[in-house]
Design a protein around this motif. Structure first.
Motif, short mmCIF file in Angstrom:
data_model
loop_
_atom_site.label_atom_id
_atom_site.label_comp_id
_atom_site.label_asym_id
_atom_site.label_seq_id
_atom_site.Cartn_x
_atom_site.Cartn_y
_atom_site.Cartn_z
N GLN A 1 0.85 -1.44 -0.19
CA GLN A 1 -0.22 -0.19 -0.24
C GLN A 1 0.71 1.11 -0.12
O GLN A 1 1.87 1.43 0.98
N PRO A 2 0.61 2.30 -0.86
CA PRO A 2 1.31 3.73 -0.75
C PRO A 2 0.42 4.44 0.12
O PRO A 2 -0.70 4.35 0.09
N VAL A 3 1.24 5.15 0.93
CA VAL A 3 0.67 6.11 1.95
C VAL A 3 1.58 7.60 1.64
O VAL A 3 2.63 7.61 1.68
N LEU A 4 0.67 8.54 1.54
CA LEU A 4 1.10 10.00 1.69
C LEU A 4 1.74 10.29 2.82
O LEU A 4 1.13 10.29 3.88
N ILE A 5 2.92 11.02 3.07
CA ILE A 5 3.41 11.55 4.14
C ILE A 5 2.75 12.86 4.43
O ILE A 5 2.82 13.59 3.70
N ARG A 6 1.95 13.02 5.62
CA ARG A 6 1.34 14.13 6.10
C ARG A 6 2.24 14.76 6.97
O ARG A 6 2.17 16.16 7.13
N ASP A 7 3.08 13.96 7.77
CA ASP A 7 3.91 14.73 8.80
C ASP A 7 5.02 13.75 9.04
O ASP A 7 4.69 12.69 8.84
N HIS A 8 6.06 14.17 9.89
CA HIS A 8 6.85 13.33 10.27
C HIS A 8 7.38 13.50 11.92
O HIS A 8 7.20 14.37 12.57
N ILE A 9 8.20 12.47 12.29
CA ILE A 9 8.49 12.54 13.58
C ILE A 9 10.23 12.14 13.50
O ILE A 9 10.23 11.07 12.70
N SER A 10 10.97 13.04 13.70
CA SER A 10 12.58 12.49 13.57
C SER A 10 13.07 11.83 14.96
O SER A 10 12.99 12.63 15.98
N LEU A 11 13.34 10.40 14.93
CA LEU A 11 13.88 10.19 16.24
C LEU A 11 15.34 9.87 15.84
O LEU A 11 15.94 8.98 16.86
N THR A 12 16.09 10.64 15.14
CA THR A 12 17.62 10.49 14.94
C THR A 12 18.21 11.62 15.47
O THR A 12 19.24 11.53 15.97
N GLY A 13 17.51 12.69 15.95
CA GLY A 13 18.16 13.71 16.40
C GLY A 13 19.14 14.53 15.39
O GLY A 13 19.79 15.39 15.93
N ALA B 1 15.29 20.15 1.58
CA ALA B 1 14.57 20.63 0.48
C ALA B 1 13.64 22.06 0.69
O ALA B 1 13.64 22.73 0.20
N HIS B 2 12.88 21.63 1.88
CA HIS B 2 12.03 22.71 2.23
C HIS B 2 12.89 23.80 2.59
O HIS B 2 12.48 25.10 2.40
N ALA B 3 13.98 23.93 3.41
CA ALA B 3 14.84 24.79 3.83
C ALA B 3 15.17 25.81 2.53
O ALA B 3 15.57 26.96 2.71
N LEU B 4 15.38 25.26 1.49
CA LEU B 4 16.02 25.79 0.41
C LEU B 4 14.59 26.14 -0.54
O LEU B 4 14.89 26.74 -1.76
N GLY B 5 13.69 26.18 -0.15
CA GLY B 5 12.32 26.83 -0.89
C GLY B 5 11.54 25.80 -1.54
O GLY B 5 10.59 26.36 -2.25
N ALA B 6 11.95 24.43 -1.60
CA ALA B 6 11.02 23.65 -2.55
C ALA B 6 10.07 23.06 -2.00
O ALA B 6 9.94 23.08 -0.70
N GLU B 7 8.84 22.72 -2.76
CA GLU B 7 7.80 22.10 -1.99
C GLU B 7 8.09 20.65 -1.91
O GLU B 7 8.65 20.17 -2.91
N VAL B 8 7.61 19.81 -0.93
CA VAL B 8 7.85 18.51 -0.84
C VAL B 8 6.77 17.57 -0.88
O VAL B 8 5.78 17.94 -0.29
N LEU B 9 6.79 16.45 -1.75
CA LEU B 9 5.95 15.58 -1.51
C LEU B 9 6.52 14.16 -1.04
O LEU B 9 7.77 13.88 -1.41
N GLY B 10 5.97 13.50 -0.18
CA GLY B 10 6.43 12.25 0.33
C GLY B 10 5.42 11.15 0.19
O GLY B 10 4.50 11.47 0.39
N ILE B 11 5.97 10.11 -0.28
CA ILE B 11 4.96 8.88 -0.62
C ILE B 11 5.82 7.70 -0.12
O ILE B 11 7.06 7.39 -0.69
N LEU C 1 5.42 21.03 6.01
CA LEU C 1 6.66 20.59 5.46
C LEU C 1 6.33 19.62 4.17
O LEU C 1 6.65 19.77 2.94
N TYR C 2 5.11 18.93 4.20
CA TYR C 2 4.61 18.00 3.22
C TYR C 2 3.59 18.80 2.70
O TYR C 2 2.37 18.67 3.06
N SER C 3 3.51 19.42 1.55
CA SER C 3 2.80 20.53 1.13
C SER C 3 1.33 19.83 0.84
O SER C 3 1.13 18.94 0.03
N LYS C 4 0.51 20.44 1.57
CA LYS C 4 -1.06 20.35 1.36
C LYS C 4 -1.49 20.38 -0.04
O LYS C 4 -2.39 19.68 -0.42
N ARG C 5 -0.74 21.41 -0.62
CA ARG C 5 -1.41 21.77 -2.23
C ARG C 5 -1.05 20.17 -3.02
O ARG C 5 -1.90 19.83 -3.74
N ILE C 6 0.01 19.88 -2.79
CA ILE C 6 0.50 18.67 -3.77
C ILE C 6 -0.13 17.51 -3.31
O ILE C 6 -0.70 16.60 -3.88
#
Ligand code: 8IG
Length: 272
Positions: free
Chosen positions: A136-148, A220-230, A163-168
């Motif tokens: 199953q593919p899932v769109l990433i809505r948000d994340h949790i970083s456990l790496t620090g 990518a976001h920090a440099l101004g790009a819109e991000v989609l994660g799947i 971070l994970y563009s609503k528009r896209i």
């Protein structure tokens, strides 16, 4: 240490210039990072105009994992108002390789320096959410970083609320309304989680767990790009089914879903 570590953005600019020379294209519009299991999905995008080893471009390391490509392709997709130049990375560098964070985000930084305003990050991951099935593919809505570990250095206090563009995500869901959205946890690896760790992640509100994507999304976001994660769920996370986790299972599930994923990407990319 190479320039990548002392001057990551300068190296990304050099890499973008090299890609422009290799492809004869002044700029690219969208970038696509194909994680393990997604490499065959790239074949549904048609025939690339150019393909080269990532190591032909400044700052890229050779791939170290079976099924992780190390190849860069350029495609001309048919957009609504002319050709869309898509830069596709087959394979990525992971934090668990121990080379630091700079090589992990070098591809997306290069893509943004090459002109990409949209970065699509794909991965294979474990499903924490009991409602998910393998394949199953899932769109990433948000994340949790456990790496620090952050790819950013210094007082770069970027907002990551969207971070994970609503528009896209809305565009993708219009193409495929059956797609779920979930929260992705970044786990360093290379060992998978224990069942107790998966249970902790579920309590935290996580649906998916994997070893990539999060640093690239931030960079990518920090440099101004819109991000989609799947994410493609290629196994149930530890303790969910009682089965053990295997890399071969991951590759097989990715191959099985590649057709659907490639078709979806082919429809969505030109609209971004
Ligand atoms: I594929 O179950 C894949 N990648 N951390 N856990 C983590 N990474 C993964 C998993 C998983 N499956």
């Amino acid at each position: 240490m190479s320039d990548l570590y002392t001057d990551p953005l300068g190296t990304a600019t050099l890499a973008a210039k090299k890609i422009s020379e290799l492809t004869g294209k002044n700029s690219h519009h969208v970038a696509l990072v194909m994680g393990s299991g997604w490499i065959s999905a790239a074949d549904s995008l048609g025939t690339p105009t150019h393909e080269f080893a990532a190591t032909d471009v400044p700052g890229f390391l050779p791939p170290t994992v079976v099924g992780h490509g190390g190849v860069i392709r350029s495609y001309d997709l048919v957009g609504p108002s002319g050709p869309i130049h898509a830069l596709v990375f087959l394979g990525r560098t992971h934090l668990y390789e121990g080379k630091g964070i700079e090589p992990v985000v070098h591809g997306v930084r290069t893509a943004v320096k090459a002109g990409c305003k949209v970065v699509v990050l794909t991965n294979a991951c474990g499903g924490i959410n009991r409602g998910y099935t393998v394949g199953q593919p899932v769109l990433i809505r948000d994340h949790i970083s456990l790496t620090g570990v952050s790819p950013l250095i210094g007082a770069d206090f970027v907002d990551v609320t969207d971070l994970y563009s609503k528009r896209i995500r809305a565009i993708v869901k219009k193409e495929d309304p059956s797609l779920s959205e979930g929260v992705y946890v970044h786990w360093r690896g290379p060992a998978y989680e224990t069942p107790a760790e998966i249970s902790m992640m579920r309590t935290m509100g996580a649906d998916l767990v994997g070893m990539s994507t999060v640093p690239e999304a931030i960079a990518a976001h920090a440099l101004g790009a819109e991000v989609l994660g799947i994410s493609l769920v290629t196994n149930a996370a530890a303790g969910v089914t009682g089965e053990k986790l295997s890399h071969e299972e991951v590759i097989a599930a990715g191959k099985a879903a590649a057709g659907r994923m490639g078709e979806l990407l082919g429809k969505v990319l030109p609209q971004l």
